[in-house]
Design a protein around this motif. Structure first.
Motif, short mmCIF file in Angstrom:
data_model
loop_
_atom_site.label_atom_id
_atom_site.label_comp_id
_atom_site.label_asym_id
_atom_site.label_seq_id
_atom_site.Cartn_x
_atom_site.Cartn_y
_atom_site.Cartn_z
N ASP A 45 -11.39 1.42 -2.86
CA ASP A 45 -12.21 1.51 -3.44
C ASP A 45 -12.77 1.31 -4.67
O ASP A 45 -12.19 0.37 -5.38
N PRO A 46 -14.30 0.81 -5.08
CA PRO A 46 -14.47 0.24 -6.52
C PRO A 46 -14.54 1.54 -7.54
O PRO A 46 -14.76 2.05 -8.57
N THR A 47 -12.87 2.57 -7.45
CA THR A 47 -12.94 3.67 -9.05
C THR A 47 -12.65 3.32 -9.86
O THR A 47 -11.34 2.56 -10.30
N ALA A 48 -13.32 3.89 -10.74
CA ALA A 48 -13.50 3.44 -11.86
C ALA A 48 -11.84 3.84 -12.44
O ALA A 48 -11.42 4.41 -12.40
N TRP A 66 0.93 -1.02 -0.14
CA TRP A 66 0.13 0.16 -0.12
C TRP A 66 1.23 1.47 -0.21
O TRP A 66 2.16 1.49 0.76
N LEU A 67 0.39 2.31 -0.48
CA LEU A 67 0.75 3.61 -0.76
C LEU A 67 -0.21 4.54 -0.29
O LEU A 67 -1.10 5.14 -0.78
N LYS A 68 0.12 5.05 0.76
CA LYS A 68 -1.03 5.83 1.55
C LYS A 68 -0.72 7.21 2.09
O LYS A 68 0.46 7.07 3.13
N ILE A 69 -1.45 7.78 1.90
CA ILE A 69 -0.55 9.32 2.00
C ILE A 69 -0.67 9.93 3.96
O ILE A 69 0.05 10.42 3.85
N THR A 70 -1.70 9.17 4.56
CA THR A 70 -1.35 9.15 5.61
C THR A 70 -0.19 8.42 6.83
O THR A 70 -0.20 9.05 7.35
N MET A 114 -17.57 8.26 -10.97
CA MET A 114 -16.35 7.94 -10.30
C MET A 114 -16.29 6.36 -9.86
O MET A 114 -14.54 6.39 -9.55
N PHE A 115 -16.73 5.75 -8.85
CA PHE A 115 -16.86 4.49 -8.86
C PHE A 115 -17.66 3.61 -9.76
O PHE A 115 -18.41 3.82 -11.05
N MET A 117 -20.75 3.76 -0.79
CA MET A 117 -19.15 3.55 0.75
C MET A 117 -19.85 1.98 0.98
O MET A 117 -18.69 2.46 2.03
N ARG A 128 -5.62 17.38 -0.15
CA ARG A 128 -6.18 16.57 0.67
C ARG A 128 -7.35 16.97 1.55
O ARG A 128 -7.34 17.96 1.82
N ARG A 158 -18.05 4.70 5.55
CA ARG A 158 -17.25 4.65 4.85
C ARG A 158 -16.71 5.17 6.84
O ARG A 158 -15.59 4.70 6.95
N GLU A 181 -2.71 2.68 -3.98
CA GLU A 181 -2.96 3.57 -5.07
C GLU A 181 -2.33 3.48 -5.96
O GLU A 181 -0.97 3.18 -6.63
N GLU A 189 -12.75 10.81 -2.08
CA GLU A 189 -12.24 9.87 -1.91
C GLU A 189 -11.21 9.12 -0.91
O GLU A 189 -12.10 9.66 0.27
N ASP A 190 -11.13 7.81 -0.91
CA ASP A 190 -10.60 7.30 0.75
C ASP A 190 -8.60 8.33 1.19
O ASP A 190 -8.13 8.42 0.44
N GLU A 191 -9.22 8.73 2.18
CA GLU A 191 -8.10 9.29 3.19
C GLU A 191 -6.60 8.92 2.60
O GLU A 191 -5.64 10.24 3.02
N ARG A 192 -6.50 7.52 2.60
CA ARG A 192 -5.45 7.45 2.81
C ARG A 192 -4.64 7.73 0.96
O ARG A 192 -3.48 7.37 0.65
N MET A 193 -5.45 7.63 0.08
CA MET A 193 -4.83 7.59 -1.68
C MET A 193 -5.19 9.29 -2.01
O MET A 193 -5.01 9.26 -2.69
N MET A 194 -5.61 10.04 -1.27
CA MET A 194 -5.70 11.39 -1.94
C MET A 194 -4.79 12.03 -2.34
O MET A 194 -3.55 11.39 -1.65
#
Ligand SMILES: [Zn+2]
Lengths: 263, 303
Positions: A194-197, A136-140, B267-268, B239, B189, B217, A172, B179-184
């Motif tokens: 997430d199911p991001t298209a 995983w690549l997490k900005i957090t 988006m999804f 979500m 952000r 979420r 990501e 979107e998922d906070e972890r991948m913004m």
């Protein structure tokens, strides 16, 4: 049936049931409703970031129970912790060499470019067992031992004959796909986010459909949101079939043949 | 089977066949009705309460032009889709964003796409945007993105905005996260909106009709049910996660009439929401409520 769906990534957590068998049954009941016929499962009913040898054995014992309850539908991957190399080798031999597990799962105990993984990867390669590494690549911020797709690329470079699965495609995924692209023996498994298209279209475009795997990460996720990534993608039907089952069947062929399972 | 089935997905038939085989012949009708499946039942309504037009600022998405999205939704059996605009996240000229949204809905989705204009209560004279949404474009509702507009729900403007929306009979869609906070993106952000003040806001705003989009979420269990119980508040499925998630949501105490179908397309992947209805064991009345009846009732209450 000419349209099979095999799920490369499920867990015994996040589903109701007091025993591994009950939880596996719950997973299968939901999978049935979406036409998913086989599930790979790994890690126990309780998860540990950095399991001791005892906890590893316990987790794998629970998975063994789930597999033995549904031998025609469930494949186990053995959970290892490279911080305990000998215990992990023992578990690998116990669960894969001596059966019935078919692959290796590595999570977040140690970043996977660490040299302590080398003997485990070498042994898994001898056993023809694919290695599924959480990435995983997490900005957090990643956990201290949490691998990135770049870490997996570094490991894969040292082991050209091994077979790797980049789980979550790095989270990501737009960067994750690029990180593993130069290494044909790393497959991208698209579950968990997430199911991001666009994820599946990009993976097929950049890696080729034969390097993309469907997985759900159920019970943490729904089967539905993850299956949508493949059923909803704008890709050719042949690519869809490879992703949904064909690639995993190819990866597990030695085990399937040994067990007389016709993919 | 209707002609819509022939849509771009060439292996839909095979998928349904696989599903039917796995689920057993007895449930064939249900599988068809429930889900992927939206496509197999021509007469059944399906209201998607959560779609977006225009371009997500950070990438191209399949179906991110209105004609393509409308075709996709129609082919999947959607009978009505409530549409916001991605432009509403970062554009400052929201009046033009909303006018364009209404025009796009008319041009490409007459009878299908229903515009929900963006309001930013941090902008000077935002009340005029609200007036134009209600009186000018005759929109049935608005969509709010607090985490992209830099305010929290305890800001005094929020209470005023909700009150004015209620007075005008506008349904308010509040989007907790995109979107998922972890991948913004590191330069963009936007932490999820904290829903804590909502129950109080709902209670103090008579006549408010509120929908929480992309909420599940970060908002679950008692925190979610307490907000839903505070007034006329619904929640979408985009979500929602977990095995058999929709059934688990209902079993966990969320009233059926508060659960609305929402895909968050483009988006999804649209199929995500639709397959969730198939993954859960749901009765026909439950399906009918989630697929359309609840949405229709919520919209009609403002008229
Ligand atoms: Zn997992």
């Amino acid at each position: 049936m000419n349209f099979e769906i095999w799920d490369a990534h499920t867990h015994l957590s996040g589903v109701p049931g007091a025993t591994p068998e009950a939880r596996m049954a719950a997973l299968l009941a939901a999978a049935d409703r979406l036409g998913i016929s086989r599930l790979c499962v790994f890690m126990g009913m309780t998860w540990h970031y950095d399991p001791t040898p005892e906890l590893l054995r316990q987790a794998n014992d629970e998975v063994l129970r789930a597999v033995r309850a549904f031998p025609d539908r469930v494949f186990g991957f053995v959970y290892l912790n490279p911080k305990h190399p000998q215990a992990s080798l023992d578990e690998l031999n116990r669960c894969v060499r001596d059966g019935p597990m078919v692959g290796v799962k590595l999570w977040v105990a140690l970043r996977c470019d660490d040299a302590r993984l080398d003997p485990l990867v070498a042994r898994a390669t001898e056993l023809q067992a694919p290695i599924l590494q959480h990435c995983w690549l997490k900005i957090t911020g990643n956990l201290p031992g949490e691998s990135t797709p770049m870490d997996l690329a570094a490991l894969a470079k040292r082991h050209p004959r091994a077979s790797f699965i980049c789980s979550h495609t790095g989270g990501e995924w737009a960067r994750g796909i690029r990180a593993i692209r130069p290494h044909p023996h790393i497959l991208a498994e698209i579950c968990g986010g997430d199911p991001t298209a666009g994820i599946t279209e990009m993976a097929v475009r950049e890696l080729g459909a034969e390097r993309v795997l469907f997985g759900s990460d159920a019970g943490g996720r729904s089967f539905a949101s993850q299956l949508a990534k493949v059923l909803g993608a704008e890709i050719p039907a042949a690519a869809r079939q490879l992703i949904l089952a064909g690639n995993l069947q190819r990866l597990l062929r030695p085990f399937l043949q040994a067990r007389g399972v016709r993919p | 089977m209707t002609a819509r089935l022939a849509a771009p997905r060439v292996d839909r038939r095979d998928f349904l066949k696989a599903t039917a085989v796995a689920a057993g012949v007895a449930t064939l009708g249900r599988a068809g009705e429930g889900a992927a499946a939206a496509a197999t039942v021509g007469s059944s309504e399906l209201v998607d309460t959560n779609v977006y037009l225009s371009r997500w600022p950070l990438s191209r998405l399949p179906h991110d032009d209105t004609a393509a999205l409308a075709a996709k939704l129609r082919s999947a059996g959607v009978t009505q889709a409530w549409a916001g605009s991605f432009d509403g996240l970062l554009h400052r000229d929201l009046a033009s964003v909303n006018a364009r949204l209404a025009e796009e809905c008319r041009r490409h989705g007459a009878g299908l796409l229903v515009p929900f204009g963006s309001i930013n209560p941090q902008l000077p004279d935002w009340e005029e945007d609200l007036r134009r949404c209600a009186e000018g474009e005759r929109m049935p509702g608005i969509r709010l993105h607090p985490n992209y507009h830099g305010y929290t729900l305890d800001h005094p403007a929020v209470a005023r905005l909700l009150r004015l929306a209620a007075e005008r009979g506008l349904l308010v869609q509040l989007v907790l996260v995109m979107e998922d906070e972890r991948m913004m993106h590191p330069m963009l952000r936007a932490a999820p909106t904290d829903p804590k003040p909502l129950a109080g806001l709902v209670r103090q705003t008579p006549g408010l009709r509120l929908m929480l989009l992309n909420a599940q979420r970060t908002l679950r269990g008692p925190a979610l049910t307490s907000i839903l119980g505070a007034g006329e508040v619904g929640v979408d499925l985009a979500m929602l996660e977990g095995v058999g998630g929709v059934a688990a949501l209902l079993a966990g105490g969320v009233p059926l009439e508060r659960v609305l179908f929402g895909s968050f397309a483009p988006m999804f992947y649209f199929e995500s929401a639709v397959l969730k209805l198939q993954e859960s064991v749901l009765s026909e009345p439950q399906l009918a409520a989630i697929r359309g009846r609840n949405a229709r009732r919520l919209l009609a209450a403002g008229r």
